[in-house]
Design a protein around this motif. Structure first.
Motif, mmCIF file in Angstrom:
data_model
loop_
_atom_site.group_PDB
_atom_site.id
_atom_site.type_symbol
_atom_site.label_atom_id
_atom_site.label_comp_id
_atom_site.label_asym_id
_atom_site.label_seq_id
_atom_site.Cartn_x
_atom_site.Cartn_y
_atom_site.Cartn_z
ATOM 1 N N ASP A 146 15.379 46.379 49.090
ATOM 2 C CA ASP A 146 16.264 47.288 48.379
ATOM 3 C C ASP A 146 15.541 48.207 47.410
ATOM 4 O O ASP A 146 16.154 49.051 46.762
ATOM 5 N N GLY A 147 14.220 48.080 47.330
ATOM 6 C CA GLY A 147 13.448 49.014 46.526
ATOM 7 C C GLY A 147 13.101 50.296 47.264
ATOM 8 O O GLY A 147 12.506 51.200 46.706
ATOM 9 N N TYR A 148 13.512 50.347 48.543
ATOM 10 C CA TYR A 148 13.115 51.465 49.398
ATOM 11 C C TYR A 148 14.337 52.109 50.044
ATOM 12 O O TYR A 148 15.284 51.416 50.415
ATOM 13 N N ASP A 149 14.282 53.435 50.193
ATOM 14 C CA ASP A 149 15.413 54.088 50.839
ATOM 15 C C ASP A 149 15.041 54.915 52.054
ATOM 16 O O ASP A 149 15.914 55.516 52.672
ATOM 17 N N TYR A 150 13.779 54.971 52.412
ATOM 18 C CA TYR A 150 13.374 55.609 53.661
ATOM 19 C C TYR A 150 12.398 54.688 54.378
ATOM 20 O O TYR A 150 11.485 54.136 53.748
ATOM 21 N N TRP A 151 12.586 54.587 55.691
ATOM 22 C CA TRP A 151 11.783 53.672 56.500
ATOM 23 C C TRP A 151 11.253 54.382 57.743
ATOM 24 O O TRP A 151 11.932 55.270 58.302
ATOM 25 N N GLY A 152 10.078 53.960 58.182
ATOM 26 C CA GLY A 152 9.553 54.439 59.440
ATOM 27 C C GLY A 152 10.098 53.641 60.604
ATOM 28 O O GLY A 152 10.864 52.692 60.419
ATOM 29 N N GLN A 153 9.674 54.018 61.792
ATOM 30 C CA GLN A 153 10.188 53.373 62.999
ATOM 31 C C GLN A 153 9.402 52.126 63.382
ATOM 32 O O GLN A 153 9.835 51.349 64.233
ATOM 33 N N GLY A 154 8.260 51.927 62.771
ATOM 34 C CA GLY A 154 7.467 50.732 63.012
ATOM 35 C C GLY A 154 6.347 50.949 64.008
ATOM 36 O O GLY A 154 6.427 51.795 64.891
ATOM 37 N N THR A 155 5.302 50.170 63.872
ATOM 38 C CA THR A 155 4.182 50.170 64.809
ATOM 39 C C THR A 155 3.799 48.727 65.098
ATOM 40 O O THR A 155 3.735 47.899 64.193
ATOM 41 N N GLN A 156 3.553 48.449 66.372
ATOM 42 C CA GLN A 156 3.297 47.076 66.800
ATOM 43 C C GLN A 156 1.847 46.689 66.550
ATOM 44 O O GLN A 156 0.926 47.430 66.919
ATOM 45 N N VAL A 157 1.652 45.525 65.983
ATOM 46 C CA VAL A 157 0.324 44.934 65.834
ATOM 47 C C VAL A 157 0.322 43.615 66.594
ATOM 48 O O VAL A 157 1.154 42.734 66.331
ATOM 49 N N THR A 158 -0.594 43.508 67.551
ATOM 50 C CA THR A 158 -0.720 42.299 68.354
ATOM 51 C C THR A 158 -2.111 41.725 68.129
ATOM 52 O O THR A 158 -3.100 42.456 68.214
ATOM 53 N N VAL A 159 -2.177 40.438 67.858
ATOM 54 C CA VAL A 159 -3.447 39.779 67.586
ATOM 55 C C VAL A 159 -3.667 38.701 68.635
ATOM 56 O O VAL A 159 -2.850 37.771 68.765
ATOM 57 N N SER A 160 -4.749 38.815 69.380
ATOM 58 C CA SER A 160 -5.056 37.831 70.414
ATOM 59 C C SER A 160 -6.047 36.803 69.867
ATOM 60 O O SER A 160 -6.962 37.136 69.117
ATOM 61 N N SER A 161 -5.848 35.571 70.263
ATOM 62 C CA SER A 161 -6.722 34.505 69.763
ATOM 63 C C SER A 161 -7.784 34.151 70.776
ATOM 64 O O SER A 161 -7.797 34.636 71.902
ATOM 65 N N LEU A 180 -3.620 46.346 69.871
ATOM 66 C CA LEU A 180 -4.069 44.995 70.184
ATOM 67 C C LEU A 180 -5.458 44.778 69.602
ATOM 68 O O LEU A 180 -6.354 45.612 69.798
ATOM 69 N N VAL A 181 -5.648 43.668 68.915
ATOM 70 C CA VAL A 181 -6.938 43.364 68.307
ATOM 71 C C VAL A 181 -7.178 41.869 68.420
ATOM 72 O O VAL A 181 -6.231 41.078 68.424
ATOM 73 N N GLN A 182 -8.429 41.488 68.511
ATOM 74 C CA GLN A 182 -8.768 40.068 68.554
ATOM 75 C C GLN A 182 -8.679 39.473 67.153
ATOM 76 O O GLN A 182 -8.873 40.173 66.149
ATOM 77 N N ALA A 183 -8.409 38.199 67.107
ATOM 78 C CA ALA A 183 -8.398 37.498 65.830
ATOM 79 C C ALA A 183 -9.738 37.708 65.130
ATOM 80 O O ALA A 183 -10.806 37.631 65.767
ATOM 81 N N GLY A 184 -9.677 37.996 63.837
ATOM 82 C CA GLY A 184 -10.878 38.289 63.080
ATOM 83 C C GLY A 184 -11.203 39.764 63.011
ATOM 84 O O GLY A 184 -12.069 40.172 62.217
ATOM 85 N N GLY A 185 -10.512 40.550 63.808
ATOM 86 C CA GLY A 185 -10.763 41.984 63.841
ATOM 87 C C GLY A 185 -10.007 42.741 62.771
ATOM 88 O O GLY A 185 -9.357 42.144 61.894
ATOM 89 N N SER A 186 -10.083 44.071 62.853
ATOM 90 C CA SER A 186 -9.489 44.939 61.836
ATOM 91 C C SER A 186 -8.677 46.045 62.482
ATOM 92 O O SER A 186 -8.953 46.469 63.615
ATOM 93 N N LEU A 187 -7.682 46.496 61.753
ATOM 94 C CA LEU A 187 -6.908 47.673 62.110
ATOM 95 C C LEU A 187 -6.578 48.431 60.836
ATOM 96 O O LEU A 187 -6.453 47.828 59.761
ATOM 97 N N ARG A 188 -6.381 49.740 60.991
ATOM 98 C CA ARG A 188 -5.938 50.556 59.859
ATOM 99 C C ARG A 188 -4.665 51.279 60.258
ATOM 100 O O ARG A 188 -4.673 52.084 61.188
ATOM 101 N N LEU A 189 -3.601 50.972 59.563
ATOM 102 C CA LEU A 189 -2.322 51.625 59.806
ATOM 103 C C LEU A 189 -2.186 52.833 58.886
ATOM 104 O O LEU A 189 -2.643 52.795 57.737
ATOM 105 N N SER A 190 -1.561 53.865 59.415
ATOM 106 C CA SER A 190 -1.276 55.059 58.625
ATOM 107 C C SER A 190 0.222 55.320 58.625
ATOM 108 O O SER A 190 0.922 54.989 59.591
ATOM 109 N N CYS A 191 0.699 55.936 57.549
ATOM 110 C CA CYS A 191 2.106 56.302 57.433
ATOM 111 C C CYS A 191 2.168 57.722 56.890
ATOM 112 O O CYS A 191 1.885 57.955 55.708
#
Length: 124
Positions: free
Chosen positions: A109-124, A11-22
């Motif tokens: 269709d350019g990809y053949d392996y996928w992760g399970q996903g991570t949620q990003v929530t942005v509060s205003s 969860l991050v406020q609008a205008g904020g930053s996050l860094r996702l890793s895979c």
């Protein structure tokens, strides 16, 4: 077995930053382009950003250009998505994917392996 594991969402406020890793297991990471996609509730999964296996070529969706940066560390078998100036419309589940080849790809269709996903929530 190939696994892609995303992390860094939250969860991050609008205008904020996050860094996702895979983190990618196995030799799959080698010589493969990587991509990030996202899916918001009630919407189709959409392309966000992609990077070639060398890291020399990148591509972004117009909606995130100038705010998001994709990168990779081949020594660590990890891809990243730095997200700055987040907006409410960026809220979604973010997925990383390993490409079929060494180029970058902007469609599912350019990809053949996928992760399970991570949620990003942005509060205003």
């Amino acid at each position: 077995q190939v696994q892609l594991v995303e992390s860094g969402g939250g969860l991050v406020q609008a205008g904020g930053s996050l860094r996702l890793s895979c983190a990618v297991s196995g030799r799959t990471f080698s010589r493969r382009g990587m991509g990030w996609f996202r899916q918001a509730p009630g919407k189709e999964r959409e392309f966000v950003a992609a990077i070639s296996w060398s890291g020399g070529l990148t591509r972004y969706a117009d909606s995130v250009k100038g705010r998001f940066t994709i990168s990779r560390d081949n020594a660590k078998n990890t891809a990243y998505l730095q997200m700055n100036s987040l907006k409410s419309e960026d809220a979604a589940v973010y997925y990383c994917a390993a490409g079929r080849g060494s180029d970058y790809y902007t469609t599912n269709d350019g990809y053949d392996y996928w992760g399970q996903g991570t949620q990003v929530t942005v509060s205003s």
